[in-house]
Design a protein around this motif. Structure first.
Motif, PDB file in Angstrom:
ATOM      1  N   GLY A 151      71.750  31.253  75.074  1.00 17.07           N
ATOM      2  CA  GLY A 151      70.719  31.912  75.857  1.00 17.07           C
ATOM      3  C   GLY A 151      69.541  31.007  76.164  1.00 17.07           C
ATOM      4  O   GLY A 151      68.519  31.450  76.696  1.00 17.07           O
ATOM      5  N   LYS A 152      69.707  29.721  75.876  1.00 21.78           N
ATOM      6  CA  LYS A 152      68.600  28.788  76.052  1.00 21.78           C
ATOM      7  C   LYS A 152      69.119  27.364  75.902  1.00 21.78           C
ATOM      8  O   LYS A 152      70.086  27.122  75.180  1.00 21.78           O
ATOM      9  CB  LYS A 152      67.515  29.049  75.001  1.00 21.78           C
ATOM     10  CG  LYS A 152      66.223  28.291  75.179  1.00 21.78           C
ATOM     11  CD  LYS A 152      65.219  28.705  74.110  1.00 21.78           C
ATOM     12  CE  LYS A 152      63.888  27.983  74.309  1.00 21.78           C
ATOM     13  NZ  LYS A 152      62.897  28.353  73.271  1.00 21.78           N
ATOM     14  N   GLY A 153      68.473  26.417  76.588  1.00 15.20           N
ATOM     15  CA  GLY A 153      68.850  25.023  76.428  1.00 15.20           C
ATOM     16  C   GLY A 153      67.958  24.125  77.258  1.00 15.20           C
ATOM     17  O   GLY A 153      67.221  24.591  78.129  1.00 15.20           O
ATOM     18  N   ALA A 154      68.028  22.849  76.978  1.00 18.12           N
ATOM     19  CA  ALA A 154      67.252  21.876  77.744  1.00 18.12           C
ATOM     20  C   ALA A 154      68.070  20.608  77.916  1.00 18.12           C
ATOM     21  O   ALA A 154      68.739  20.147  76.979  1.00 18.12           O
ATOM     22  CB  ALA A 154      65.930  21.556  77.051  1.00 18.12           C
ATOM     23  N   SER A 213      61.384  19.821  74.622  1.00 18.05           N
ATOM     24  CA  SER A 213      60.728  20.737  73.698  1.00 18.05           C
ATOM     25  C   SER A 213      60.226  22.005  74.381  1.00 18.05           C
ATOM     26  O   SER A 213      60.104  22.076  75.607  1.00 18.05           O
ATOM     27  CB  SER A 213      59.534  20.036  73.031  1.00 18.05           C
ATOM     28  OG  SER A 213      58.443  19.923  73.933  1.00 18.05           O
ATOM     29  N   ASP A 214      59.901  22.995  73.563  1.00 18.34           N
ATOM     30  CA  ASP A 214      59.353  24.252  74.083  1.00 18.34           C
ATOM     31  C   ASP A 214      57.965  24.067  74.683  1.00 18.34           C
ATOM     32  O   ASP A 214      57.510  24.910  75.454  1.00 18.34           O
ATOM     33  CB  ASP A 214      59.304  25.299  72.966  1.00 18.34           C
ATOM     34  CG  ASP A 214      60.698  25.774  72.567  1.00 18.34           C
ATOM     35  OD1 ASP A 214      61.639  25.617  73.380  1.00 18.34           O
ATOM     36  OD2 ASP A 214      60.856  26.285  71.440  1.00 18.34           O
ATOM     37  N   GLN A 215      57.288  22.965  74.318  1.00 17.14           N
ATOM     38  CA  GLN A 215      55.976  22.695  74.921  1.00 17.14           C
ATOM     39  C   GLN A 215      56.100  22.449  76.423  1.00 17.14           C
ATOM     40  O   GLN A 215      55.127  22.574  77.155  1.00 17.14           O
ATOM     41  CB  GLN A 215      55.315  21.481  74.247  1.00 17.14           C
ATOM     42  CG  GLN A 215      54.642  21.814  72.921  1.00 17.14           C
ATOM     43  CD  GLN A 215      55.593  21.685  71.745  1.00 17.14           C
ATOM     44  OE1 GLN A 215      56.802  21.799  71.907  1.00 17.14           O
ATOM     45  NE2 GLN A 215      55.058  21.468  70.564  1.00 17.14           N
ATOM     46  N   ALA A 216      57.301  22.096  76.873  1.00 12.01           N
ATOM     47  CA  ALA A 216      57.531  21.832  78.302  1.00 12.01           C
ATOM     48  C   ALA A 216      58.243  23.015  78.961  1.00 12.01           C
ATOM     49  O   ALA A 216      58.968  22.840  79.941  1.00 12.01           O
ATOM     50  CB  ALA A 216      58.357  20.564  78.470  1.00 12.01           C
ATOM     51  N   SER A 217      58.013  24.207  78.457  1.00 14.53           N
ATOM     52  CA  SER A 217      58.780  25.383  78.890  1.00 14.53           C
ATOM     53  C   SER A 217      58.603  25.743  80.362  1.00 14.53           C
ATOM     54  O   SER A 217      59.421  26.473  80.922  1.00 14.53           O
ATOM     55  CB  SER A 217      58.401  26.591  78.025  1.00 14.53           C
ATOM     56  OG  SER A 217      57.013  26.855  78.117  1.00 14.53           O
TER      57      SER A 217
END
Length: 250
Positions: free
Chosen positions: A135-138, A230-234
């Motif tokens: 449900g999520k990825g980068a 990272s999540d900081q770059a969401s």
């Protein structure tokens, strides 16, 4: 700013040296489980062993990214390691022959296309279905300054890096609403094994071509790559980020 990838699993291709090695090492230091993939298994093994010795979680993987079956196997290895896949860095790449297009060898053209472009497609083709299960990825695709400018006698390389950016933007549009972000990083000339054997005068000329006056370091590319993963770059998706000492500002 503290970046943590604790509990996440990453696959990094071309991670046996240079930029890929730095990214794999930094991901592990930030808590990720990392499959260190390289066409040269011995190099991947050395990097993975060093990560483990330093307290991180890593295992080596090998395969030619121009072979879809090899990439599928690497993704499966990452899934087996961590129960799923969260992060992908398509870093593997080659320079190819340096010749004018009117003389460019056909086998050289196909090989550069296979590694630099097909390999990125295969990485996303097999990684994205696994990320969708989470449900999520980068994903970060390693482009180059030559994704935005030309360079004489490097037609195949330049073509693949331009095409990689289009592939990145398309994937970002297709999967943004499904929790997967896809971005590209464009390094200039970086101190890697590809440059290690160049004559001193050539390296000096390369350094002088950057307004900052030097060649870049792998860790400088890794720092941006980890941020984008990272999540900081969401809220960053489908974009291209230069690490070039001002090269493309000229």
């Amino acid at each position: 700013m503290q970046i943590s990838f604790t509990g996440k699993t990453a696959l990094v291709t071309g991670a046996g040296s240079g930029i890929g090695e730095s990214i794999a090492t930094d991901l592990a230091r930030a808590g990720a489980r990392v499959v260190v993939a390289d066409i040269d298994f011995a190099k991947a093994e050395v990097v993975a062993e060093r990560i483990v010795k330093d307290g991180g979680q890593a295992q080596p993987g090998t395969g030619d990214v121009a072979d879809p079956a090899a990439v599928e196997a690497l993704v499966a290895e990452a899934v087996a390691m961590g129960g799923g896949l969260d992060l992908l860095v398509n870093n593997a790449g080659i320079g190819g022959p340096l010749m004018p297009l009117g003389e460019y060898p056909l086998d050289g053209w196909r090989r550069v296309m296979g590694v630099n472009l097909d390999g990125v497609f295969y990485g996303m083709r097999y990684a994205i279905p696994e990320m969708l299960k989470r449900g999520k990825g980068a994903i970060v695709n390693m482009a180059s300054i030559l994704g935005s400018v030309g360079y004489a006698n490097a037609g195949a390389y330049v073509a693949t890096k331009h095409a990689l950016l289009g592939l990145t933007k398309t994937a970002a549009l297709e999967y943004a609403a499904k929790g997967i972000r896809v971005n590209a990083v464009g390094p200039a000339f970086i101190e890697t094994p590809l440059l290690a054997n160049l004559p001193a005068d050539v390296k000096q000329a390369l350094a002088a071509s950057h307004p900052i006056g030097r060649i870049g370091r792998p860790e400088e590319v890794s720092a941006l790559t980890l941020f984008l993963l990272s999540d900081q770059a969401s809220f960053i998706n489908g974009s291209y980020h230069l690490v070039d000492g001002g090269y493309c500002a000229q």
